[in-house]
Design an enzyme around this catalytic site. Structure first.
Site, PDB file in Angstrom:
ATOM      1  N   HIS A   1       0.817  -1.219   0.000  1.00  0.00           N
ATOM      2  CA  HIS A   1       0.000   0.000   0.000  1.00  0.00           C
ATOM      3  C   HIS A   1       0.850   1.268   0.000  1.00  0.00           C
ATOM      4  O   HIS A   1       0.341   2.353  -0.296  1.00  0.00           O
ATOM      5  CB  HIS A   1      -0.994   0.004   1.166  1.00  0.00           C
TER       6      HIS A   1
ATOM      7  N   SER B   1       4.623   2.571   7.827  1.00  0.00           N
ATOM      8  CA  SER B   1       4.288   1.396   7.030  1.00  0.00           C
ATOM      9  C   SER B   1       5.476   0.929   6.205  1.00  0.00           C
ATOM     10  O   SER B   1       6.124   1.718   5.515  1.00  0.00           O
ATOM     11  CB  SER B   1       3.126   1.710   6.081  1.00  0.00           C
TER      12      SER B   1
ATOM     13  N   ASP C   1       0.039  -7.615   1.471  1.00  0.00           N
ATOM     14  CA  ASP C   1       0.446  -6.208   1.571  1.00  0.00           C
ATOM     15  C   ASP C   1       1.969  -6.056   1.557  1.00  0.00           C
ATOM     16  O   ASP C   1       2.539  -5.316   2.354  1.00  0.00           O
ATOM     17  CB  ASP C   1      -0.133  -5.568   2.837  1.00  0.00           C
TER      18      ASP C   1
END
Length: 360
Positions: free
Chosen positions: A104, A212, A134
């Protein structure tokens, strides 16, 4: 009015002529007789502080800042340029320039730049991505002497309460260290494509937007997870994809450019098993996968599976749902037969199926 003016003038004169007392003279005396204050030497740091610093020193050079860009067209000149889109974190996987991050972080971007710990920037190319977990792998052309690969550990033996460290670039603030513990294991979160990611690590180490893709480390400085998600407006709830999952995905992407999966060639749905029939057959499970379609010439069809059959287990493990069947059909089944137990009418059968590799 003249009287008021005379009083004000008198007060001003008194203020100007008031004799300087000890307080007024103190600054001048202090300046004249002040001596440098001795600075006390810092005492030994606590053991946990030293551990925190050691983990950071070992991992900060492996952690990178990823900035993504997208193409934008000027409305007047119609020129196309790259503009900043977002940012995240990642870490150096090997000395060949491979960088691991979350899918992402780079999703929808037309390009990405990777900033190393020495603040040099490198254009990145996409090696491969696996949205179901992911995860994504980039590659930069930095020389080997600038690349410090991270030490990747296992996530199979983690314990709740174990201390963890998160390094990343929250809100663009690079090389930020936060600490916490493993709050829970075997959590389940949704990837951007709504597929479920299992065995996820929950931590209370502060994770914010921009973290992230960064590493979650144990006290030995090895990566045990990849920071991937938070719950909006919740404090102390962060999640990381386990390192064992990442290791498998990354190796697949580096070897094949994609993740190869084993497939049976079955279309189905989760259906509850009739309780009376379950008692008669001695089945403990309450549901199974009903076969609705079969790929022509596929592994399941070749093995003799039929539409209307119910798949009860795969290699002895219950398939109480379609999602469970997909999860059980892991990479270890590539090139290896699988034993399928099924229900056909009131008869219990066992078939050997040789899964195909997805995409072959």
């Amino acid at each position: 009015m003249q009287g008021y003016r005379r009083i004000a003038a008198a007060l001003t004169l008194c203020a100007l002529s008031w004799p300087a007392g000890p307080l007024a003279q103190a600054p001048a005396k202090a300046r004249a007789g002040a001596e440098p204050r001795a600075i006390s030497p810092r005492g030994p740091l606590a053991e946990d502080e030293q551990r925190n610093m050691a983990v950071f020193r070992a991992a900060f050079a492996s952690t990178v800042h990823i900035t993504t860009v997208e193409m934008s067209r000027d409305l007047f000149s119609m020129d196309v340029t790259q503009v900043p889109r977002g940012s995240g974190s990642g870490f150096i996987w090997d000395d060949r320039g491979h960088v691991v991050t979350n899918f992402h972080v780079i999703q929808g971007a037309s390009g990405a730049r990777v900033t190393l710990a020495d603040q040099t920037q490198w254009q990145a190319e996409l090696v491969g991505a696996y949205p179901d977990r992911d995860l994504a792998v980039l590659r930069i052309g930095a020389p080997r002497e600038k690349l410090k690969p991270v030490a990747v550990g296992t996530s199979r033996d983690l314990q709740v309460g174990q201390k963890v460290y998160a390094i990343g670039n929250p809100f663009g603030l690079d090389q930020t260290l936060t600490t916490g513990i493993i709050s829970a294991l075997n959590r389940e979160i949704a990837a951007t494509n709504e597929r479920k990611i299992r065995s996820v690590i929950q931590t209370d180490a502060a994770i914010n937007p921009g973290n992230s893709g960064g590493p979650l480390l144990d006290s030995a400085g090895t990566v045990i997870g990849i920071n991937t998600a938070i719950i909006a407006y919740a404090q102390g709830l962060g999640f990381a994809v386990p390192a064992t999952t990442a290791d498998w995905v990354v190796m697949q992407l580096l070897t094949h450019g994609r993740v190869r999966r084993a497939r049976l060639g079955v279309g189905g749905r989760t259906r509850p098993i009739d309780r009376r029939l379950a008692r008669i057959l001695g089945l403990a499970q309450a549901s199974a996968v009903e076969v609705l379609s079969l790929s022509e010439g596929g592994p399941a069809a070749r093995a003799g599976l039929r539409v209307g059959d119910w798949i009860l287990s795969l290699d002895g493990k219950p398939t109480g749902s379609l999602d469970a069947l997909v999860r059980l059909l892991g990479p270890e089944h590539i090139g290896r037969p699988a034993q399928v137990t099924l229900l056909r009418g009131r008869e219990r059968l066992s078939l050997t199926i040789h899964p195909e590799t997805d995409g072959d």
